[in-house]
Scaffold this motif. Sequence first.
Motif, PDB file in Angstrom:
ATOM      1  N   LYS A   1      -9.374-135.480 -73.239  1.00  9.69           N
ATOM      2  CA  LYS A   1      -8.514-135.080 -74.531  1.00  9.69           C
ATOM      3  C   LYS A   1      -8.959-134.143 -75.328  1.00  9.69           C
ATOM      4  O   LYS A   1      -9.749-133.954 -75.803  1.00  9.69           O
ATOM      5  N   VAL A   2      -7.683-133.483 -75.451  1.00 11.19           N
ATOM      6  CA  VAL A   2      -7.613-132.410 -76.386  1.00 11.19           C
ATOM      7  C   VAL A   2      -6.414-132.733 -77.099  1.00 11.19           C
ATOM      8  O   VAL A   2      -5.623-132.477 -76.519  1.00 11.19           O
ATOM      9  N   ASN A   3      -6.529-131.827 -78.472  1.00 14.46           N
ATOM     10  CA  ASN A   3      -5.117-131.619 -78.883  1.00 14.46           C
ATOM     11  C   ASN A   3      -4.714-130.229 -78.232  1.00 14.46           C
ATOM     12  O   ASN A   3      -5.344-129.441 -78.149  1.00 14.46           O
TER      13      ASN A   3
ATOM     14  N   CYS B   1     -13.591-127.348 -83.006  1.00 14.20           N
ATOM     15  CA  CYS B   1     -13.441-126.288 -81.680  1.00 14.20           C
ATOM     16  C   CYS B   1     -11.923-126.063 -81.521  1.00 14.20           C
ATOM     17  O   CYS B   1     -11.463-126.535 -81.244  1.00 14.20           O
ATOM     18  N   ILE B   2     -11.555-125.064 -82.175  1.00  6.24           N
ATOM     19  CA  ILE B   2     -10.553-124.173 -81.359  1.00  6.24           C
ATOM     20  C   ILE B   2     -10.460-123.626 -80.481  1.00  6.24           C
ATOM     21  O   ILE B   2     -11.348-121.980 -81.040  1.00  6.24           O
ATOM     22  N   ILE B   3     -10.033-123.148 -79.029  1.00  7.54           N
ATOM     23  CA  ILE B   3      -9.654-122.126 -78.426  1.00  7.54           C
ATOM     24  C   ILE B   3      -7.836-121.718 -78.105  1.00  7.54           C
ATOM     25  O   ILE B   3      -6.824-122.100 -78.150  1.00  7.54           O
ATOM     26  N   ILE B   4      -8.213-120.424 -78.559  1.00  5.75           N
ATOM     27  CA  ILE B   4      -6.848-119.576 -78.424  1.00  5.75           C
ATOM     28  C   ILE B   4      -7.085-118.873 -77.480  1.00  5.75           C
ATOM     29  O   ILE B   4      -7.997-117.931 -76.993  1.00  5.75           O
ATOM     30  N   ALA B   5      -6.726-119.264 -76.212  1.00  5.78           N
ATOM     31  CA  ALA B   5      -5.995-118.698 -74.772  1.00  5.78           C
ATOM     32  C   ALA B   5      -5.297-117.817 -74.237  1.00  5.78           C
ATOM     33  O   ALA B   5      -3.677-117.827 -74.746  1.00  5.78           O
ATOM     34  N   GLY B   6      -5.125-117.104 -73.699  1.00  2.00           N
ATOM     35  CA  GLY B   6      -3.862-116.067 -73.771  1.00  2.00           C
ATOM     36  C   GLY B   6      -4.108-114.553 -72.050  1.00  2.00           C
ATOM     37  O   GLY B   6      -5.626-114.403 -72.360  1.00  2.00           O
ATOM     38  N   GLU B   7      -3.502-114.338 -71.173  1.00  3.03           N
ATOM     39  CA  GLU B   7      -3.563-113.377 -70.038  1.00  3.03           C
ATOM     40  C   GLU B   7      -4.192-112.263 -71.362  1.00  3.03           C
ATOM     41  O   GLU B   7      -5.085-111.369 -71.241  1.00  3.03           O
TER      42      GLU B   7
ATOM     43  N   GLU C   1      -2.176-127.022 -88.143  1.00  2.00           N
ATOM     44  CA  GLU C   1      -2.004-128.606 -88.167  1.00  2.00           C
ATOM     45  C   GLU C   1      -1.504-129.394 -87.083  1.00  2.00           C
ATOM     46  O   GLU C   1      -1.847-130.347 -86.638  1.00  2.00           O
ATOM     47  N   MET C   2      -1.246-128.667 -86.492  1.00  2.00           N
ATOM     48  CA  MET C   2      -0.800-129.070 -84.728  1.00  2.00           C
ATOM     49  C   MET C   2      -2.027-129.351 -83.972  1.00  2.00           C
ATOM     50  O   MET C   2      -2.283-130.379 -83.215  1.00  2.00           O
ATOM     51  N   LEU C   3      -2.328-128.089 -83.945  1.00  2.00           N
ATOM     52  CA  LEU C   3      -3.395-128.616 -83.526  1.00  2.00           C
ATOM     53  C   LEU C   3      -4.670-129.602 -83.551  1.00  2.00           C
ATOM     54  O   LEU C   3      -5.885-129.802 -82.699  1.00  2.00           O
ATOM     55  N   THR C   4      -5.097-129.576 -84.815  1.00  2.00           N
ATOM     56  CA  THR C   4      -5.897-130.745 -85.690  1.00  2.00           C
ATOM     57  C   THR C   4      -5.945-131.573 -85.935  1.00  2.00           C
ATOM     58  O   THR C   4      -6.499-132.975 -86.625  1.00  2.00           O
ATOM     59  N   GLY C   5      -4.386-131.599 -86.271  1.00  2.00           N
ATOM     60  CA  GLY C   5      -3.934-133.360 -87.370  1.00  2.00           C
ATOM     61  C   GLY C   5      -4.172-133.280 -88.998  1.00  2.00           C
ATOM     62  O   GLY C   5      -3.604-133.990 -89.846  1.00  2.00           O
TER      63      GLY C   5
ATOM     64  N   VAL D   1     -11.812-131.040 -79.774  1.00  2.00           N
ATOM     65  CA  VAL D   1     -11.708-129.310 -79.386  1.00  2.00           C
ATOM     66  C   VAL D   1     -10.147-129.284 -78.882  1.00  2.00           C
ATOM     67  O   VAL D   1      -8.912-130.706 -78.790  1.00  2.00           O
ATOM     68  N   SER D   2      -9.057-128.014 -79.472  1.00  2.00           N
ATOM     69  CA  SER D   2      -8.062-127.827 -79.904  1.00  2.00           C
ATOM     70  C   SER D   2      -7.751-126.712 -79.156  1.00  2.00           C
ATOM     71  O   SER D   2      -8.497-125.921 -78.831  1.00  2.00           O
ATOM     72  N   LEU D   3      -6.642-126.894 -78.053  1.00  2.00           N
ATOM     73  CA  LEU D   3      -6.563-125.299 -77.374  1.00  2.00           C
ATOM     74  C   LEU D   3      -5.046-125.260 -77.453  1.00  2.00           C
ATOM     75  O   LEU D   3      -3.675-126.388 -77.240  1.00  2.00           O
ATOM     76  N   HIS D   4      -5.220-123.748 -77.607  1.00  2.00           N
ATOM     77  CA  HIS D   4      -3.577-123.474 -77.498  1.00  2.00           C
ATOM     78  C   HIS D   4      -3.293-121.943 -77.185  1.00  2.00           C
ATOM     79  O   HIS D   4      -4.062-121.174 -77.256  1.00  2.00           O
ATOM     80  N   CYS D   5      -2.688-122.066 -75.892  1.00  2.00           N
ATOM     81  CA  CYS D   5      -2.113-121.216 -75.418  1.00  2.00           C
ATOM     82  C   CYS D   5      -1.110-120.419 -75.278  1.00  2.00           C
ATOM     83  O   CYS D   5       0.907-121.544 -75.155  1.00  2.00           O
ATOM     84  N   HIS D   6      -0.879-119.366 -75.558  1.00  3.61           N
ATOM     85  CA  HIS D   6       0.014-118.545 -75.170  1.00  3.61           C
ATOM     86  C   HIS D   6       0.394-118.008 -74.245  1.00  3.61           C
ATOM     87  O   HIS D   6      -0.250-116.973 -72.965  1.00  3.61           O
TER      88      HIS D   6
END
Length: 601
Positions: free
Chosen positions: A234-236, A6-12, A593-597, A212-217
């Motif tokens: 534990k999340v990436n 699961c990849i979560i991309i978050a931002g205002e 790659e950074m989010l999932t390895g 689960v991976s979390l990318h915050c902008h």
Amino acid sequence: MLERKCIIIAGEEAGPKSNKMGGIWNVIDAEVKTLAALLEDGTIDEETKPRIFVASPYFDHSGVDWNKSLNRITDLSELNEFELDEELKKVFAKLSEEGIDLVARSRNIKGIEIIYLMFKTNDYCRKTIEYKGKPVCLENKIKAEAYDLIGLDSRTYESMGNGNEYTHYLNMSYAVSEFVRTLVSIKEEEGKKYTDKAISEFVTSLMPTLYVSLHCHEFGLFYAIARLEKLGVKVNSVATCHATIPGRAAGHRSIQKIRDNDSTWDAGVPINMAKLESLSDYADVVTAVGDSTKKEISLFYGIDSIVVRNGIELDTEREEISWDKKNQCREQIQEFMSEKLHNVHDGIPIDPEKIIPIFSLSRIEIDNKGYPDLLDSLVLLDRMIRIEIESSRLDEGYRVVCFIITAHGPKTNPPENFPIELPEEILIGSELRLQNMILERGLDAGKLVNGNRHVGAVFYPQWLSSNDGGLNMEVDELMAGCIAGIFPSRYEPFLLTGLEAGKEATPSIVSKVCGFSDALKTLKRLVMGMGGVIVVDNITLPYIETIADYALTMDYFIETYTDDRIKYNLLCREANLLARDMNWRDPVKNYYEMLTGKRLE
């Protein structure tokens, strides 16, 4: 064992567009679309397609937005209804018990379902829950926990002038992190419902193990990463900085701060926002959009980061340059200017074909965006054009018009001959200052009619749209119609606008400060010497030489456009190819790659 990413991309400004779209919205939207495309074409080869979520605030009506002047309204019209599966029903129910309400919608991109999670955070002060055995409102629980976990002094931060903004970011980060925490633990929580170990193991065996991976902008969501880390979830995680708070406050002085290794913060730095930004240190990876931002992160926070540049979202349906579009848009601009100048200033109408339009488009930060440099270079360009006309190198009828497009906000009722007719009463703050700077230099467009000037600046204090009361053109149309763009920023972490111009096959001039200029070093050129994107050194050169170079490069594009259309079209093609080379595919592959390895070839 069943597994799913699961990849979560978050931002205002992450998810569905509102009536205020900024650069961050464009970046996140492009990341999502490109990720879907990479999954669809097999570049990202996964046996089970990862589930992609986009997390953002939800502004369902006027007055909800923390920034009342923006009054953003979330637009759901382009999204589909989303039916929760059993897993997400459990997650949503758990969040609802904690006072966290959210709306879910979906969008299909390249056959990939993107799930939009929109959190309504403005009513947390009215939701009562329990914290440490006592009933408190959710907002106070969030602030108390943030202090307990990492020492965030919300009592001080919320009392500052931007306290509403700080509280919104904290609430939003908490909501996103709670969604992630609940999602990660749902399998374990389901197993705890059964006292019989065999039944518990059987039930959990039917549920997938989630990675689960979390990318915050940007800084507004970085507390989500910090909270998850402190809670041991534990999340990436990846935190992306598009600029830095202390860097923005220093503006064009940030370059000198980097040179001097001066890590002090200017007095104007909003301490609460900078504190949130420093929480990026809790992420597994911190990324910067350019070399200067990477240096700022290291200088002001002592945090190491990796450069993952921004890109341009390509129109996959249109591979070739639309020359017809460029010609039609240019003719529309030329006829508009000829008509409006004649309406307001009378005189002999200027031949539309002799009007040469260029543009500069950015936020209204006068010094950071280098508007003084641009105006001074236009004065110098006027002298150069005059000499070329007197020496018969250029037809005396030519007039260069530079549109300076920037505004505090949209104008609802511009005057009939906007922007040539620009009464002071419709201008506010820096808009008035910029218009006065144009008048002080004698660059007002009225002087083009009688030939006192051959170069003029037209201030365009409006958000471009098909019904903006002026040109009535979208941003891409204005860019396509101008013969060049100029971006003389003294502080610019990246400059997506330069890529947007290239996408429309419009050459541009960018300052060396721009992060965009760093990336150009690695790209191939079609034209030797001065090509479709020219970088002007505004870091090491004296001021007079910098503005001379801006004027000379503008003159180069003008001369090529008027004398050698074949070469000019080649410059347009090179600008387009440079933008296409700087598309989103490689940056998104790096993020994945950074989010999932998972290493991608």
